[in-house]
Design a protein around this motif. Structure first.
Motif, PDB file in Angstrom:
ATOM      1  N   PRO A 189       8.586  -3.894   4.285  1.00  0.00           N
ATOM      2  CA  PRO A 189       8.019  -4.124   2.950  1.00  0.00           C
ATOM      3  C   PRO A 189       9.110  -4.318   1.899  1.00  0.00           C
ATOM      4  CG  PRO A 189       6.981  -2.239   4.017  1.00  0.00           C
ATOM      5  CD  PRO A 189       8.159  -2.608   4.858  1.00  0.00           C
ATOM      6  N   ALA A 231       2.955 -12.280   3.139  1.00  0.00           N
ATOM      7  CA  ALA A 231       1.796 -11.836   2.370  1.00  0.00           C
ATOM      8  C   ALA A 231       1.205 -12.982   1.558  1.00  0.00           C
ATOM      9  CB  ALA A 231       2.198 -10.678   1.459  1.00  0.00           C
ATOM     10  N   THR A 232       2.063 -13.816   0.980  1.00  0.00           N
ATOM     11  CA  THR A 232       1.577 -14.950   0.193  1.00  0.00           C
ATOM     12  C   THR A 232       0.829 -15.941   1.069  1.00  0.00           C
ATOM     13  OG1 THR A 232       3.433 -14.712  -1.350  1.00  0.00           O
ATOM     14  CG2 THR A 232       2.275 -16.827  -1.337  1.00  0.00           C
ATOM     15  N   HIS A 280       7.148 -10.734   1.608  1.00  0.00           N
ATOM     16  CA  HIS A 280       6.427 -11.372   0.506  1.00  0.00           C
ATOM     17  C   HIS A 280       5.950 -12.771   0.895  1.00  0.00           C
ATOM     18  CE1 HIS A 280       6.967  -8.244  -2.437  1.00  0.00           C
ATOM     19  NE2 HIS A 280       8.275  -8.199  -2.209  1.00  0.00           N
ATOM     20  N   SER A 311      -2.881  -6.980  -1.570  1.00  0.00           N
ATOM     21  CA  SER A 311      -1.996  -6.224  -0.678  1.00  0.00           C
ATOM     22  C   SER A 311      -0.564  -6.252  -1.206  1.00  0.00           C
ATOM     23  CB  SER A 311      -2.038  -6.808   0.736  1.00  0.00           C
ATOM     24  OG  SER A 311      -3.311  -6.637   1.307  1.00  0.00           O
ATOM     25  N   THR A 312      -0.029  -5.068  -1.450  1.00  0.00           N
ATOM     26  CA  THR A 312       1.359  -4.935  -1.916  1.00  0.00           C
ATOM     27  C   THR A 312       2.172  -3.979  -1.050  1.00  0.00           C
ATOM     28  OG1 THR A 312       0.667  -3.186  -3.451  1.00  0.00           O
ATOM     29  CG2 THR A 312       0.742  -5.442  -4.312  1.00  0.00           C
ATOM     30  N   THR A 313       1.532  -3.311  -0.100  1.00  0.00           N
ATOM     31  CA  THR A 313       2.209  -2.365   0.779  1.00  0.00           C
ATOM     32  C   THR A 313       1.759  -2.603   2.217  1.00  0.00           C
ATOM     33  OG1 THR A 313       0.488  -0.677   0.560  1.00  0.00           O
ATOM     34  CG2 THR A 313       2.280  -0.648  -1.067  1.00  0.00           C
ATOM     35  N   CYS A 353       2.596  -8.190   8.175  1.00  0.00           N
ATOM     36  CA  CYS A 353       2.961  -7.371   7.016  1.00  0.00           C
ATOM     37  C   CYS A 353       2.701  -5.892   7.258  1.00  0.00           C
ATOM     38  CB  CYS A 353       2.176  -7.830   5.783  1.00  0.00           C
ATOM     39  SG  CYS A 353       2.626  -9.467   5.177  1.00  0.00           S
ATOM     40  N   SER A 383      -1.899  -1.238   2.632  1.00  0.00           N
ATOM     41  CA  SER A 383      -2.952  -2.125   2.140  1.00  0.00           C
ATOM     42  C   SER A 383      -3.087  -3.359   3.027  1.00  0.00           C
ATOM     43  CB  SER A 383      -2.663  -2.535   0.694  1.00  0.00           C
ATOM     44  OG  SER A 383      -1.391  -3.162   0.585  1.00  0.00           O
TER      45      SER A 383
END
Length: 654
Positions: A90, A99-100, A96, A168-170, A84, A173
């Motif tokens: 992103p 990240a999940t 996504h 974490s969304t970016t 990620c 992060s």
């Protein structure tokens, strides 16, 4: 509109089917790792009941299997967060999904790490998992025994990683979460055979490097398969970025694996004649197969992705096989950690490190070596990358000063000698040599690194990443412009950080803790090198970064460090009370007493604090003079009278 929806439904169903297949692949890999671990433990006899105490079959079998799950969860967490941070774009569905999966793996890592702590406690105590007052016994294990405290730190750091992974969304992060995940592997590096190895420092460094390498390789590939299976758009660039990461990860695994085998085998024949060696042989064969598959990826399947039509199935088939082979490697690794190697891994008693070392210590600074695989890898990678960047500039017609390259390569050589040469060997047991190591990292080594101008070279040589993903160049620029970087690189902060760090470290229990823990000692060395680099870069650096003050103020910034080293050296020279007295008294050097050795360390601190500072002052004065001369020549060419430039700010590349 309904016709469009109907027309796209088969593609959506196909994508869901592929993602389901990827999920089942990960489940199969987990089950295969557990099965291989159980079989290897059974064949090696690691789960057999003890003669004196037996915690029960649940603990004996549960401990290696839970350890395998911890290893897999940590790998997927680190690999997914890395994916990620620097590979996936992103905001896209693959990002996504990765990240999940990383967040789920991090939560599982925390939970299973806590279960691992309880099982280790039961194994050490030789008791079951229940009974009156059992929770209090676990608390006592954590608070009163080093092993328990290490395991507790592993739980805490994995929990912090899980929190950051969930938030974490970016890409930025995710990058920070990946860094914390790498730090969270440190406690695990000190467990198993590394905790009791005779060469404890080498074993811990090798294990941490090994865990990082397997996570960046196996974990990243597993999450890549799960998140991008069925993807065609941008797949070639995504896989190419992963391939670059995997190449470095393979190098980390090779270096660390060779170091670990070196301290646990008497001869290569034990790879075939001992149970531990046979397990290692299986792991080497599986690793070789993985390396061959990775080479095939780079040479054959990745070019297929860039062809017209984008044939991706050869890549996915080979990647799926790699994931399954990696699960076998994890299972064998767990069994290796649970089995006894040919060389008994008894921890060396305090003071025994001096046995066989020539006296006095200065005769062994050149002849004695104990390679630390972590710093050897860092120095080798640093030299390789720097030279390759300089050659890249030359191939496109740009020049890079040979003097800067010489400074950088000399700095890498000094890093190896300081951490793995005689300074590293004697610095573990003698205060005077510890001060040589400390001052090399703080005052001497940063001078050569700064004169090499690595940031300038990187910004000129690294390509710009296309799209929204962040490559090495983008990460470097983000770090240079970050608020925290500007704060620590501020001239006043950088100047005061040197004496404050030394005072806090040496005048508190942190000093003795770092002497007794290799993990803390490594963190201490990294911290003081970074402190020295930031300060030196402010004074004589030419790289982009801090806003450097006028030349007169640069000379003023040298005063706090010089004054502190003077007072600290005089304090040690006149003091008869030992810093970390319990530790150095236990060393018992045969050719000097600890008080005298500490006084020698005071002289070392004084001299190695003042001499580099004077060298920095001479460099500043020389550049000040050259700057004024250049300014005078510019004014003469412009027909204006000369005006001293002492109070004129210097340019970035003065």
């Amino acid at each position: 509109m309904s016709q469009v929806a109907v027309r796209h439904r088969p593609g959506q169903e196909h994508a869901r089917t592929l993602r389901g297949s990827a999920a089942w692949l990960l489940v199969a890999a987990l089950l295969l790792a557990l099965l291989v671990a159980a079989g290897a433990v059974l064949l090696s006899g690691a789960a057999a009941a003890g003669d004196l105490v037996d915690p029960g079959a649940l603990v004996r079998w549960g401990l290696p299997l839970v350890d395998a799950v911890v290893h897999l969860a940590a790998m997927v967490t680190l690999g997914g967060l890395t994916l990620c941070a620097v590979v996936l774009r992103p905001g896209t569905p693959p990002w996504h999904r990765a990240a999940t999966l990383s967040a789920i793996a991090a939560i599982a890592w925390t939970v299973v790490q806590a279960v691992h702590l309880v099982l280790v406690h039961a194994s050490v105590m030789g008791s079951g998992l229940s009974g009156p007052g059992y929770p209090a016994l676990v608390v006592q294990f954590i608070s009163g025994i080093d092993l328990g405290a290490t395991l507790a730190w592993a739980v805490v750091l994995s929990a912090v990683t899980a929190a950051l992974a969930v938030l974490s969304t970016t890409s930025a992060s995710a990058c920070w979460a990946a860094v914390v995940a790498g730090v969270a592997l440190l406690p695990r590096a000190g467990l198993g055979h590394a905790s009791g190895a005779g060469n404890h420092e080498l074993a811990v460094s090798a294990m941490w490097l090994h865990l990082l390498g397997t996570g960046l390789w196996a974990g990243t590939l597993a999450v890549l398969v799960f998140s991008t299976l069925g993807l065609k758009a941008g797949l070639a660039s995504t896989v190419s970025r992963f391939s670059a990461i995997a190449g470095w990860a393979v190098a980390m695994v090779v270096v660390s694996g060779a170091a670990s085998a070196w301290i646990r085998l008497d001869s290569p024949w034990q790879l075939l004649t001992t149970a531990w060696g046979q397990l290692l042989t299986v792991k080497i064969v599986a690793f070789t197969a993985l390396a061959a598959a990775g080479w095939h990826h780079r040479r054959s399947t990745i070019p297929l992705l860039t062809d017209a039509g984008g044939r991706s199935w050869p890549f996915w088939r080979l990647a799926a096989v790699e994931v399954l082979i990696m699960s076998v490697v994890v299972g064998v690794s767990v069994a290796l950690g649970s089995s006894a190697p040919p060389i008994p891994q008894a921890r060396t008693a305090e003071g025994a490190e001096l046995a066989g070392l020539p006296a006095p210590w200065f005769t062994g600074l050149v002849t004695q070596w104990s390679l630390d695989p972590l710093f050897v890898f860092l120095a080798g990678a640093g030299a390789w990358v720097y030279v390759s960047w300089a050659l890249r500039l030359r191939r496109r017609g740009d020049a890079w000063p040979a003097a800067r390259m010489a400074c950088w390569l000399l700095g890498m050589a000094l890093l190896v000698w300081t951490t793995s040469g005689g300074v590293g060997v004697y610095g573990r047991v003698l205060f005077s040599v510890h001060m040589i190591q400390h001052m090399m990292l703080l005052s001497v080594l940063p001078v050569f690194i700064v004169l090499g101008s690595p940031v300038t070279l990187a910004l000129r040589a690294l390509p710009r990443r296309q799209g929204d993903t962040r490559g090495p160049r983008e990460l470097l620029l983000a770090a240079l412009h970050a608020r925290w970087a500007r704060f620590f690189a501020h001239p006043v902060v950088a100047a005061l950080h040197v004496p404050v760090s030394m005072a806090v470290f040496y005048l508190t229990p942190l000093f003795e803790l770092a002497l007794r823990s290799h993990v803390l000692h490594v963190l201490m060395m990294m911290h003081f090198f970074l402190v020295g680099y930031l300060f030196t870069n402010v004074v004589i650096g030419t790289d982009p970064g801090p806003q450097r003050p006028f030349f007169p103020l640069r000379l003023v910034l040298l005063l706090p460090s010089m004054v502190f080293h003077t007072f600290f050296g005089l304090f040690l020279l006149s003091s008869t009370s030992l810093l970390a007295g319990a530790f150095f008294t236990g060393m018992g050097p045969p050719w000097t007493d600890p008080v005298t050795d500490q006084q020698v360390g005071g002289a070392v601190s004084w001299a190695m604090g003042e001499v580099p500072a004077l060298a920095l002052a001479m460099i500043v004065a020389t550049r000040w003079t050259m700057h004024d001369e250049r300014a005078q020549r510019r004014r003469e060419r412009a027909g204006r009278p000369h005006r001293p430039d002492s109070a004129v700010p210097s340019p970035a590349n003065d």
